[in-house]
Design a protein around this motif. Structure first.
Motif, PDB file in Angstrom:
ATOM      1  N   ILE A  17       0.680  -0.973  -0.105  1.00 15.19           N
ATOM      2  CA  ILE A  17       0.105   0.089  -0.022  1.00 15.19           C
ATOM      3  C   ILE A  17       0.803   1.209   0.114  1.00 15.19           C
ATOM      4  CG2 ILE A  17      -1.685   1.414   1.353  1.00 15.19           C
ATOM      5  CD1 ILE A  17      -2.777  -1.608   2.297  1.00 15.19           C
ATOM      6  N   HIS A  22      -7.093   2.605   2.286  1.00 18.69           N
ATOM      7  CA  HIS A  22      -6.821   1.522   3.216  1.00 18.69           C
ATOM      8  C   HIS A  22      -7.387   2.030   4.769  1.00 18.69           C
ATOM      9  CE1 HIS A  22      -5.016  -2.170   4.756  1.00 18.69           C
ATOM     10  NE2 HIS A  22      -4.297  -1.591   5.680  1.00 18.69           N
ATOM     11  N   ARG A  79      -3.782   0.007  -4.045  1.00 18.95           N
ATOM     12  CA  ARG A  79      -4.636   0.626  -2.939  1.00 18.95           C
ATOM     13  C   ARG A  79      -3.861   1.562  -2.198  1.00 18.95           C
ATOM     14  NH1 ARG A  79      -7.658  -2.484   1.904  1.00 18.95           N
ATOM     15  NH2 ARG A  79      -8.791  -3.278   0.299  1.00 18.95           N
ATOM     16  N   TYR A 138      -9.101  -1.046  -5.426  1.00 22.59           N
ATOM     17  CA  TYR A 138      -8.955  -1.468  -3.935  1.00 22.59           C
ATOM     18  C   TYR A 138      -7.916  -2.444  -3.895  1.00 22.59           C
ATOM     19  CZ  TYR A 138     -13.019   0.584  -1.433  1.00 22.59           C
ATOM     20  OH  TYR A 138     -13.786   1.365  -0.848  1.00 22.59           O
ATOM     21  N   ASP A 159      -5.044  -4.702  -2.983  1.00 23.75           N
ATOM     22  CA  ASP A 159      -3.942  -4.477  -1.756  1.00 23.75           C
ATOM     23  C   ASP A 159      -2.515  -5.343  -2.096  1.00 23.75           C
ATOM     24  OD1 ASP A 159      -4.833  -6.966  -1.267  1.00 23.75           O
ATOM     25  OD2 ASP A 159      -5.518  -6.492   0.839  1.00 23.75           O
TER      26      ASP A 159
END
Length: 307
Positions: free
Chosen positions: A87, A259, A254, A241, A243
């Protein structure tokens, strides 16, 4: 009497040189309107207290969760365990795309507005009004625009490139207006002196105007950076989205802001990791700001020394 003497000196300067110095601002009489000073200091202290309480809450709950494992490992159990390594990488890549696209375009547009258009008429006035309107557009609108243009029409899909370009569209109005104000604030005497020395427009701009305007340019850059790194709504529709560790700019990624939102709103038991991720976001923003300002000081000193 002192005011009369100052007026005589100013009149003498006008008679000898033809240049009238700008009028000196008059200070308020001492002790007049004491409530105004109390209101200003009260507002400033209230904002500082609110900011301090916010930072204290985030850092107190988030710093104990930080470790090297948390910063390097991938999320596990929907983010309740593991770390945020992929992330952080995705966030930095999105910011890199955003700044690489927005800074050259924004700086060029700001210079064009400041140096080649009139501030109160014609196309310059229209462009400034449009930029002010765009700066106030909600981020969700930019997200839908980025999804339609970059993800669907250009075929980039949910990717880091789509997210970064969408954030660049969001940052550009703020950066252009701030940079334009900074360049316009440089004294006209600098431009006249450069013209008297037969300096080209490019040399005047690169060695004099931009270094002198650098504090304002950095203010615009930091404002844009702060908005981009904390953006959530626009990235939901563009970067996605996912990850996992991105393999390229065309992979989905992401961001830290998404997050944090996901952990705090959608994942039960994710509050501790949300606080830790928020602490990382704050520290990352402080580190980036400090690094950018230090590089700006070095560039300004070098440019003015060469000039």
């Amino acid at each position: 009497m002192p005011e009369a003497g100052a007026e005589v000196v100013a009149a003498g300067q006008v008679a000898q040189t033809g240049y009238a110095p700008p009028p000196r601002p008059r200070a308020l009489p001492h002790g007049k309107w004491p409530w105004l000073g109390l209101a200003v200091w009260g507002s400033a202290l209230s904002i500082l207290a609110l900011f301090g309480w916010l930072m204290w809450d985030v850092l107190v709950h988030g710093l104990p969760q930080l470790s090297w494992t948390f910063l390097t490992e991938s999320p596990q159990d929907a983010g309740r365990a593991g770390g945020i390594g992929p992330i952080i990488v995705s966030t930095l890549l999105i910011l890199g795309v955003c700044m690489a696209a927005s800074v050259p375009l924004g700086l060029g547009a700001a210079v064009a507005l400041a140096e080649y258009t009139a501030p109160d008429r014609g196309i310059g006035r229209l462009l400034r009004r449009l930029l002010d309107v765009l700066a106030a557009v909600p981020s969700i609108v930019f997200g839908l625009f980025g999804n339609a243009l970059f993800a669907i029409h250009l075929g980039l899909g949910f990717s880091i490139l789509s997210g970064g370009l969408t954030l660049a569209c969001m940052v550009l109005p703020i950066f252009i207006r701030t940079a334009e104000s900074a360049v316009s604030a440089v004294s006209g005497d600098i431009r006249q002196a450069a013209a008297a020395l037969a300096l080209s427009r490019w040399r005047t701009l690169s060695t004099l105007l931009l270094p002198l305007a650098l504090p304002g340019l950095m203010a615009g850059f930091v404002l844009g950076l702060g908005r981009a790194i904390a953006e959530t709504a626009a990235l939901v529709f563009t970067s996605g989205y996912v990850d996992r560790m991105p393999g390229s700019l065309l992979d989905s990624g992401r961001a830290l802001s998404i997050h944090i939102y996901d952990l705090s709103m959608n994942i039960s038991g994710g509050e501790a990791m949300a606080y830790a991720s928020a602490a990382v976001l704050v520290l990352l923003l402080l580190i980036l700001n400090a690094g950018v300002l230090q590089l700006a000081r070095l560039w300004q000193a070098r440019s003015l020394r060469l000039a």
